[in-house]
Design an enzyme around this catalytic site. Structure first.
Site, short mmCIF file in Angstrom:
data_model
loop_
_atom_site.label_atom_id
_atom_site.label_comp_id
_atom_site.label_asym_id
_atom_site.label_seq_id
_atom_site.Cartn_x
_atom_site.Cartn_y
_atom_site.Cartn_z
N ARG A 72 -109.80 -46.79 -45.19
CA ARG A 72 -109.46 -46.22 -46.51
C ARG A 72 -109.50 -44.70 -46.49
NH1 ARG A 72 -114.03 -46.03 -49.58
NH2 ARG A 72 -114.39 -48.27 -49.49
N TYR A 127 -91.94 -37.71 -68.08
CA TYR A 127 -91.63 -39.08 -67.63
C TYR A 127 -92.37 -40.09 -68.53
CZ TYR A 127 -91.74 -42.96 -64.18
OH TYR A 127 -91.63 -44.16 -63.52
N ASP A 199 -95.14 -32.35 -62.47
CA ASP A 199 -94.37 -33.40 -61.81
C ASP A 199 -93.15 -32.72 -61.19
OD1 ASP A 199 -92.62 -35.50 -61.18
OD2 ASP A 199 -93.36 -36.77 -62.80
N LYS A 224 -89.04 -41.60 -54.45
CA LYS A 224 -87.70 -41.07 -54.64
C LYS A 224 -87.17 -40.49 -53.31
CE LYS A 224 -88.33 -42.50 -58.75
NZ LYS A 224 -88.96 -41.76 -59.83
#
Ligand SMILES: *Cc1c(COP(=O)(O)O)cnc(C)c1O
Length: 408
Positions: A72, A127, A199, A224
């Site tokens: 992790r 968003y 963002d 994206k």
């Protein structure tokens, strides 16, 4: 009993990135985070499927002796992607956190810097799911959100409260494409002791150097353009010195991490991101200009077009545009716009953009705005221009306009 995990970096920089020549971003995309001779000469860093990490002795175990500690906490695969992203962001970047989606990157960055009793200023053009996180989760922890006009610039000083700890920006705005004056907002925020989160998915660090423009925590949906092939969910947060300790602690404490195959897809996508973005930009502008000349179209919301209200700031602050923009049709019944969309074959109808394929979707921001009124003056459609031939895309759009005319 397992040893208490060391509370330091998630993964430490392994390569000598600081000693590398000052390569341009396109070069860094191909060199960043790679160390072939640490892997038998193979070009790409292998995918480490890993949880447990073994130590040779009890002493080593208790002292956490070794570069890695636990799956992790980082593997050569995650470290390769972090290093590559840090090199792309440049010297202003102190560290990069990898998250399992863009939205997870947004919520993690916010939780890293906000605490009970705080206020956060968020752009009204944000968003949608970011707004939902503020309104449904942050509110439960006693954190208030104030939405502001994306065009506010330095006037944001008027909204800063004593307890405003962070300002969240997104430029251009999701769906509506308002360009924010990031340096002006950041300057005010910093004067008042607030951190600046942004963002930066649309431009990516290739076309907007967020950390150099006053942003403390720059977020990307890696789903994206980093992924670029519509086959992976990924999020990244790049932090400067001021914000990295808080971000690092949040990611470490929450246990968020990304699966090894998704890390690999991120790395693989990154290598070609420069050429893909250049092509998305070129084709996007070509289609945007073609649409702008159409009699059915009232306006094209593309910041790189001189007619866009945010063009001057875009030109001052950005070095490029991606393939995402929207258009406003002249007022017509919705059926005509749906006929247009339904007649398209090369444009898929789907939300998550940034892949190689073109997309077109109808949208409406009216219901989500609270600080500003959204009144485009006609039906709206968002386009993502993929890597197809522009002539073929335009021929497809012409079929759409024929169906549109037939539906009127
Ligand atoms: C898609 C997107 C996100 C969310 O990313 P996911 O990886 O889908 O969670 C966040 N911000 C913007 C601007 C986006 O387009």
């Amino acid at each position: 009993m397992p040893p208490a995990e060391k509370d330091e970096s998630m993964t430490k920089p392994s390569d000598n990135s600081t000693q590398k020549p000052d390569f341009k971003v396109e070069t860094r995309l191909t060199t960043g985070g790679r160390d072939p001779f640490a892997h038998h000469g193979y070009v790409n860093t292998p995918v480490y499927h890993a949880s447990t990490l073994l130590y040779r002795t009890a002493e080593d175990y208790l002292a956490h002796r070794g570069h890695y500690q636990y799956g992790r906490r980082g593997t050569p695969t995650s470290e390769a992607l972090e290093t590559a992203l840090r090199e792309i962001e440049g010297n202003a970047c102190a560290g990069v956190a990898l998250l399992p989606s863009g939205l997870a990157a947004i919520s993690t960055a916010m939780l890293a810097v906000l605490r009970s009793g705080d206020n956060v200023l968020v752009t009204d053009s944000v968003y949608g799911p970011t707004r939902r996180f503020c309104d449904s989760v942050l509110v439960r922890f006693g954190i208030t959100t104030t939405y502001y006009d994306p065009l506010i610039g330095g006037e944001i000083a008027k909204l800063m409260q004593k307890n405003t700890r962070a300002v969240f920006l997104e430029s251009p705005g999701s769906l509506s494409f308002e360009i924010q004056d990031v340096p002006a907002v950041a300057a005010v925020a910093h004067t008042r002791g607030a951190l600046v989160l942004m963002d930066n998915t649309w431009a990516s660090p290739l076309y907007f150097r967020a950390l150099e423009k006053g942003v403390d925590l720059s977020i990307q949906s890696g789903t994206k353009y980093i992924g670029g092939h519509s086959d992976v969910m990924l999020g990244t947060v790049s932090a400067n010195e001021a914000a990295w300790p808080q971000l690092k602690d949040m990611v470490f404490s929450s246990g968020l991490c990304v699966g090894p195959d998704d890390l690999y897809l991120g790395l693989r996508g990154l290598r070609t991101m420069g050429v893909r973005l250049a092509r998305h930009q070129q084709s996007g502008l070509a289609v945007a200009r073609w649409l702008q000349a159409r009699p059915e179209v009232l306006r094209v919301e593309h910041p790189a077009l001189p007619s866009h209200p945010g063009h001057a700031i875009w030109k001052r602050d950005f070095t490029g545009a991606c393939g995402l923009f929207s258009i406003v049709f002249k007022p017509v019944p919705q059926e005509a716009v749906f006929a247009f969309l339904n007649a398209l074959h090369l444009f898929g109808m789907g939300a998550s953009w940034g892949g190689y394929e073109s997309l077109a979707i109808p949208f409406d921001c009216t219901a989500v705005r609270t600080a500003t009124k959204w009144a485009p003056g006609g039906p709206t459609v968002r386009f993502h221009i993929g890597l197809e031939d522009v002539g073929d895309l335009i021929a497809d759009l012409e079929k759409g306009f024929a169906a549109y005319a037939a539906a009127l």
